[in-house]
Design a protein around this motif. Structure first.
Motif, PDB file in Angstrom:
ATOM      1  N   GLN A  34       0.839  -1.194   0.000  1.00  0.00           N
ATOM      2  CA  GLN A  34       0.000   0.000   0.000  1.00  0.00           C
ATOM      3  C   GLN A  34       0.872   1.241   0.000  1.00  0.00           C
ATOM      4  O   GLN A  34       2.010   1.207   0.462  1.00  0.00           O
ATOM      5  N   HIS A  42      -4.924   3.461   0.388  1.00  0.00           N
ATOM      6  CA  HIS A  42      -5.981   2.476   0.144  1.00  0.00           C
ATOM      7  C   HIS A  42      -5.792   1.736  -1.175  1.00  0.00           C
ATOM      8  O   HIS A  42      -6.577   0.857  -1.498  1.00  0.00           O
ATOM      9  N   LEU A  43      -4.776   2.102  -1.943  1.00  0.00           N
ATOM     10  CA  LEU A  43      -4.525   1.473  -3.228  1.00  0.00           C
ATOM     11  C   LEU A  43      -3.511   0.353  -3.047  1.00  0.00           C
ATOM     12  O   LEU A  43      -2.347   0.593  -2.765  1.00  0.00           O
ATOM     13  N   TRP A  67      -8.015   0.615  -9.434  1.00  0.00           N
ATOM     14  CA  TRP A  67      -7.500   1.802  -8.736  1.00  0.00           C
ATOM     15  C   TRP A  67      -8.654   2.755  -8.445  1.00  0.00           C
ATOM     16  O   TRP A  67      -8.748   3.329  -7.362  1.00  0.00           O
ATOM     17  N   GLU A  70     -10.929   1.152  -5.648  1.00  0.00           N
ATOM     18  CA  GLU A  70     -10.272   1.200  -4.333  1.00  0.00           C
ATOM     19  C   GLU A  70     -10.074   2.636  -3.855  1.00  0.00           C
ATOM     20  O   GLU A  70     -10.163   2.912  -2.666  1.00  0.00           O
ATOM     21  N   ARG A  73     -13.426   4.051  -2.366  1.00  0.00           N
ATOM     22  CA  ARG A  73     -14.012   3.419  -1.182  1.00  0.00           C
ATOM     23  C   ARG A  73     -14.014   4.339   0.038  1.00  0.00           C
ATOM     24  O   ARG A  73     -15.025   4.451   0.735  1.00  0.00           O
TER      25      ARG A  73
END
Length: 125
Positions: A34, A42-43, A67, A70, A73
């Motif tokens: 990450q 968060h990726l 991408w 995520e 989110r």
């Protein structure tokens, strides 16, 4: 895990998927990395390492739509970029409410004008 760190030195390890698990294949470990910044934490990017000889199989980034998925989110939880984004969302909410109220304000008097005081329709000129 050392190979994953050397492959993507600008990222931290999020978790390790063991062989045969839902996130890895039978013959490999998958290390999910990450980002370190608020926008990239968060990726997740997988690094796949072969069990037999510890060789790198793949460190390709996920497709663009993953991408995007995520990255969006955290928007549902309001913890993305902190206070500045919350203020932007508040302004967008106020603009939406203002558009709704002005639409109702313009629509409702028009209905009253057409029916008149006694409830009889007025002729339209």
């Amino acid at each position: 895990m050392d190979l994953a760190r050397r492959t993507l030195p600008d990222r931290d390890i999020s978790f390790l998927a063991l062989p045969g698990s839902l996130f890895s294949s039978e013959g490999a470990y998958t290390v999910f990395m990450q980002g370190r910044s608020t926008l990239t934490q968060h990726l997740l990017q997988p690094v796949v390492v072969r069990i037999a000889d510890g060789a790198l199989i793949s460190a390709e980034p996920p497709p663009w739509y993953m991408w995007l998925l995520e990255g969006s989110r955290p928007l549902h939880f309001g913890n993305y970029a902190g206070l500045p984004l919350k203020l932007i969302w508040a302004l967008l909410d106020l603009a939406t409410i203002a558009a709704l109220l002005t639409g109702l304000y313009l629509y409702l008097p028009k209905k009253r004008r057409q029916t008149g005081a006694a409830g009889n329709p007025r002729p339209v000129r």
